[in-house]
Write a protein that holds these residues in place. Structure first.
Motif: not given
Length: 566
Positions: A93-98, A148-153, A307-310, A406-414
């Motif tokens: 969710l945090t990635v999808k919203t930027g 997300g910070l750029g580390f090798n997975p 603060l919002k991002a965290w 809600w649509n984007k939230w559910i799609v992300t969950f699936v």
């Protein structure tokens, strides 16, 4: 039909029975390390091997074997799999919203140095999550943050597994320690004191060890001041809380003190050169350059945006902390008996959403080979009380904070479920394998062999915990499984039973990083499904190294360093 566990089932010999009992473990290592099978294939075939050996060698009825596997698979799905799904979902969710870009820049504003980022996220933040939730959430969330910070997975997953060593014994508000009180009759606070005189020795060393693994000895020495601040603040708090407050808060408080101490220290000190991975542009920046770059990145977002991002992880922390409070936990699972009006209401809902049906053909059908009592077997489905549900609620609140449809939230969950479906299969398979070997008595057979090491038992005592966590994936389960054996064996060889119990938990933490469940959780969190063999090869040698360290500490505390014990 009942089944009585027989630890000498193979030829009437404990030794030969142990040889057979270890075969599924050897097979799993072979499948991942040498054959490089995908995790879910290795997990499923290991389960099949354990079922065959349980039925043929240990004479477990087929029905009992299969139903014990089903009990393990259900536990693998809830609570463990549920935590992974919701943790990765919250991160997505945090990635999808930027918003993850803002999180990334906020960390970079403290330091761009990858070594310090690993200490902040993998060691301190991961330890906080371990103390609040446990059961895979720390590795899943902190590893995803590092990626997300750029580390090798692969490195992100491996570093988080290794960093998670120090806090595991006091994870989930001290459950691994309190779990030993029932089988042994020894107060959890007393066990906590001894664990708190072992693990701080590891905790103070672990941040340095982590950076050496990550960047080499020379690069680790460059950030030694930060490493010492991180490790000493954590270890000192861990010692004080475990010895004077009990087993519930060492992780949470140690992590917070370490996190704040390091963040504040970085305001006054920065490494002379910035460390980046080889895949990134390598620079030898001066302190002034680092401050300038960090400031420019940090200034691109105001405090409200940061603060919002965290906020998802702040909200997550709040929910998980609430879920971990013992009284509230009782209410969430429908076991609260107090008079508080609000908790009584939660208790009603928790009771309605808690299901514990008996496992057919298994409940009270297995007679313990140690206590000679029937073993109860239920499918434990605590829907409201599961930590994954707390994370889901954090994701729901995040939906409103980020103003997602809600649509984007559910799609992300699936999409999240689809993304980690194979790791979930892996988790269910390996937990099912653990339950089969426990039912057959195979795990206890291995423990009994180690218990026969006599005067050397203080050295090998932590190996029992390491083995238990590798098989079960849980320091709690390992402690429940081997606590009584540790206590009795210690008494027979002249070792302090408190030390052996502590050694079981301390040794167990070093097995967490190679546990099949942990490996599956970590690969799922960083998008490396199918790469479990690579991650196991990465962590295996470090698991053994840290285990030997705990073995030496325990042996010395049982002899020349006995003054360290309470």
């Amino acid at each position: 039909m009942t089944f009585t566990q027989d630890f000498k089932a193979v030829g009437g010999s404990l030794g030969w029975s142990a040889v057979v009992a270890v075969l599924p473990i050897l097979y799993f290592f072979w499948a991942l390390v040498f054959k490089k099978m995908k995790g879910y294939i290795a997990g499923l075939t290991t389960l099949l091997v354990s079922l065959v050996l349980a039925v043929i060698a240990f004479k477990v009825p087929v029905g009992i074997s299969i139903m014990s596997a089903s009990q393990g698979a259900v536990y693998g799905l809830l609570p463990i799999g549920w935590i992974i799904i919701t943790s990765v979902f919250l991160y997505n969710l945090t990635v999808k919203t930027g918003n993850f870009n803002i999180i990334r820049h906020s960390v970079l504003s403290i330091t761009e140095d990858r070594r310090i980022q690993a200490l902040l996220v993998a060691f301190s933040f991961g330890a906080f999550l371990e103390g609040a939730a446990g059961f895979g959430a720390p590795v899943a969330i902190s590893a995803a943050l590092l990626v997300g910070l750029g580390f090798n997975p692969l490195y992100a997953a491996g570093l988080c597994l290794i960093a998670n060593t120090a806090p595991v014994a006091f994870g989930a508000i001290g459950v691994p320690i309190t779990a030993m009180e029932g089988p042994t009759g020894i107060a959890a606070t007393e066990i906590s004191k001894v664990v708190g005189r072992q693990l701080p020795l590891l905790s103070v060393f672990l941040p340095f060890f982590l950076i050496v693994i990550m960047a080499g000895l020379k690069k680790a020495v460059e950030v030694l001041p930060a490493v010492l601040v991180s490790g000493i603040s954590f270890a000192l708090t861990q010692f004080l809380t475990s010895n004077y407050l009990g087993p519930e808060l060492p992780d949470v408080l140690s992590a917070l003190v370490s996190l704040v101490a390091l963040a504040v220290f970085m305001k006054f000190w920065q490494p002379k050169t910035i460390y980046r991975f080889k895949s990134e542009q390598e620079t030898a920046a001066t302190v002034d350059t680092i401050h300038t770059e960090s400031k420019s990145q940090g200034d691109s977002y105001n405090s409200g945006q940061i603060l919002k991002a965290w906020s998802p992880f702040i909200i997550l922390t709040g929910f998980i902390s609430i879920w971990g409070i013992p009284t509230i936990k009782l209410a969430l699972t429908g076991h609260y008996e107090g008079t508080n009006f609000l908790l009584k209401g939660v208790n009603v809902l928790g009771h309605a959403l808690t299901f514990m049906p008996e496992v057919p053909l298994l409940n009270n059908k297995v007679i313990s080979g140690t206590s000679h009592e029937p073993i109860a077997a239920v499918y434990k489905l605590e829907l409201l009380g599961a930590a994954g549900t707390a994370i889901l609620l954090a994701a729901i609140v995040t939906k409103f904070v980020f103003k997602i449809s809600w649509n984007k939230w559910i799609v992300t969950f699936v999409e999240t479920i689809n993304e980690i479906k194979y790791p979930i299969i892996t988790i269910c398979a390996v937990v099912a394998y653990a339950y089969v070997t426990n039912t057959a008595g195979m795990t206890t057979t291995l423990g009994l062999v180690l218990a026969k090491t006599g005067e050397l038992f203080p050295f090998f005592s932590p190996v029992l915990g390491w083995l238990g966590v590798f098989i079960t994936g849980s320091d709690t389960s390992s402690n429940v499984l081997f606590a009584k054996l540790q206590q009795v064996t210690a008494g027979s060889v002249g070792m302090d039973p408190l030390l052996s119990l502590a050694a079981n938990s301390s040794g167990g933490v070093t097995g967490k990083m190679i546990s099949p469940q942990s490996i599956a959780v970590a690969t799922a969190a960083v998008g490396l499904a199918g790469k479990e063999s690579e991650l196991l090869r990465f962590t295996l040698k470090y698991s053994v190294i840290l285990l030997v360290v705990i073995c030496i500490i325990t042996f010395l505390q049982s002899n020349v360093l006995s003054w360290m014990l309470p």
